[in-house]
Design a protein around this motif. Structure first.
Motif, mmCIF file in Angstrom:
data_model
loop_
_atom_site.group_PDB
_atom_site.id
_atom_site.type_symbol
_atom_site.label_atom_id
_atom_site.label_comp_id
_atom_site.label_asym_id
_atom_site.label_seq_id
_atom_site.Cartn_x
_atom_site.Cartn_y
_atom_site.Cartn_z
ATOM 1 N N VAL A 45 7.066 -31.310 -15.236
ATOM 2 C CA VAL A 45 8.252 -31.689 -14.671
ATOM 3 C C VAL A 45 8.516 -32.417 -13.360
ATOM 4 N N GLY A 46 7.478 -32.127 -12.715
ATOM 5 C CA GLY A 46 7.345 -32.900 -11.449
ATOM 6 C C GLY A 46 7.339 -34.117 -11.546
ATOM 7 N N HIS A 47 6.397 -34.751 -12.669
ATOM 8 C CA HIS A 47 6.554 -36.286 -13.058
ATOM 9 C C HIS A 47 7.947 -36.633 -13.428
ATOM 10 N N TRP A 48 8.557 -35.926 -14.500
ATOM 11 C CA TRP A 48 9.889 -36.217 -14.890
ATOM 12 C C TRP A 48 10.877 -36.451 -13.701
ATOM 13 N N MET A 49 10.711 -35.895 -12.684
ATOM 14 C CA MET A 49 11.313 -36.040 -11.256
ATOM 15 C C MET A 49 10.761 -37.083 -10.276
ATOM 16 N N ALA A 94 16.248 -37.346 -4.528
ATOM 17 C CA ALA A 94 16.973 -38.832 -4.501
ATOM 18 C C ALA A 94 17.182 -39.309 -6.025
ATOM 19 N N ILE A 95 16.498 -38.722 -6.979
ATOM 20 C CA ILE A 95 16.824 -39.169 -8.355
ATOM 21 C C ILE A 95 18.186 -38.611 -8.754
ATOM 22 N N PHE A 96 18.772 -37.469 -8.363
ATOM 23 C CA PHE A 96 19.850 -36.860 -8.484
ATOM 24 C C PHE A 96 21.125 -37.199 -7.892
#
Length: 316
Positions: A228-232, A303-305
């Motif tokens: 999930v860290g990668h997904w984020m 930052a992605i959100f």
């Protein structure tokens, strides 16, 4: 600590050089002996198949660095609905709802600094250990019986035409696939910017959550946390290259991946010989040896959100 401040030009070059570094699992080493994550290999295959992916990821990288440099990150809390897609051939692979919930619980603890081993972070890194502040809630479990003995890493489990299950609402829900991957791979994820039809995280059934078929030393649900860290948008802490960069300013430079339970302090052979952050979730150590994200990683994930970010639809 290394300092990483990429300009937009540097960001545009980043993914064009991606194929220069790879990670591979030693086929002669069992999955139990060493952690295997195929996220980097999957990314490289996707970049070859879709030239526009590099452009999208370069834009995400430029956006991320602008958000970090300007400090325009939102302090609100993201709650992510999770859809779990279970593909099973045997009874053991048809993991229970209770086991699925343990994985959600682990994610909630690890991303909110509620894990019992968070206090074990060494004093050297205590100033940068982070409460990411992102929570997860189980939205739906979808099950499908299959005759496949393994699924590999070509996203077949995400495609109905290949016997898999398509992601549910991938722009607003995190999809997890629990299935037998094979090849010594515990899991893999898709970075932000990839196709929505394949977006999400795949975790081998044997390493999903805390109970049932979960097997030591990967029985604490940390494969899910890592992926999930990668997904984020987090990279492996060694940057998938010798003394590479994970694009985070407050993590030490690692010469390569660490395995097992390294003795502390473990010194890098890279410039300055820093003590490596082997207990970071984005290394390859055993589940009981990884228990922290850094503040820099937290900012990169946040930052992605934000508005304009690749996962802004999840909202904060």
């Amino acid at each position: 600590m290394k300092k990483v401040f990429l300009s937009a030009v540097t960001a545009l070059l980043l993914f064009s050089c991606q194929n220069d570094s790879t990670e591979s699992a030693d086929s002669n080493v069992s999955a139990i002996a060493q952690r295997g994550c195929a996220t980097q290999e999957v990314l490289e295959a996707q970049l070859k198949a879709d030239p526009t992916l590099a452009i999208r990821m370069n834009e995400i990288e430029a956006f991320t660095n602008k958000a970090l440099l300007t400090g325009k990150l939102v302090n609100g809390k993201v709650q992510i609905p999770v859809v779990v897609n279970v593909l099973y051939r045997t009874t053991a692979e048809n993991i229970s709802n209770a086991q699925i919930q343990t994985q959600i619980d682990v994610l909630n603890k690890d991303f909110n600094a509620l894990n019992s081993d968070f206090g074990s972070v060494p004093a050297l890194f205590s100033g940068v250990k982070a409460n990411v502040g992102i929570s997860f809630v189980l939205d739906q479990v979808i099950r499908k019986s299959t005759t496949k003995t393994s699924w590999g890493t070509n996203d077949a489990m995400k495609k109905v035409a290949q016997g898999g299950l398509a992601p549910t609402s991938p722009t607003t829900k995190l999809n997890l696939w629990a299935c037998k991957i094979g090849g010594g791979i515990l899991g893999y994820a898709q970075f932000p910017g990839g196709a929505s039809a394949t977006d999400g995280v795949v975790i081998d059934t044997q390493y999903f959550g805390l109970s049932g078929s979960a097997a030591a030393p990967y029985n604490l649900g940390r494969t899910g946390t890592h992926e999930v860290g990668h997904w984020m948008n987090l990279r492996h802490i060694w940057g998938d290259a010798t003394c590479g960069s994970d694009l985070v300013s407050d993590t030490p430079t690692h010469n390569t991946a660490n395995y097992g339970v390294p003795a502390y302090p473990h010194y890098s052979t890279c410039s300055g010989t820093p003590v490596e952050m082997t207990m970071n979730y984005m290394d390859y150590t055993d589940d009981n040896a990884m228990y922290m994200f850094s503040n820099g990683q937290k900012s990169r994930m946040a930052a992605i959100f934000v508005t304009g970010g690749p996962r802004a639809a999840f909202g904060i």
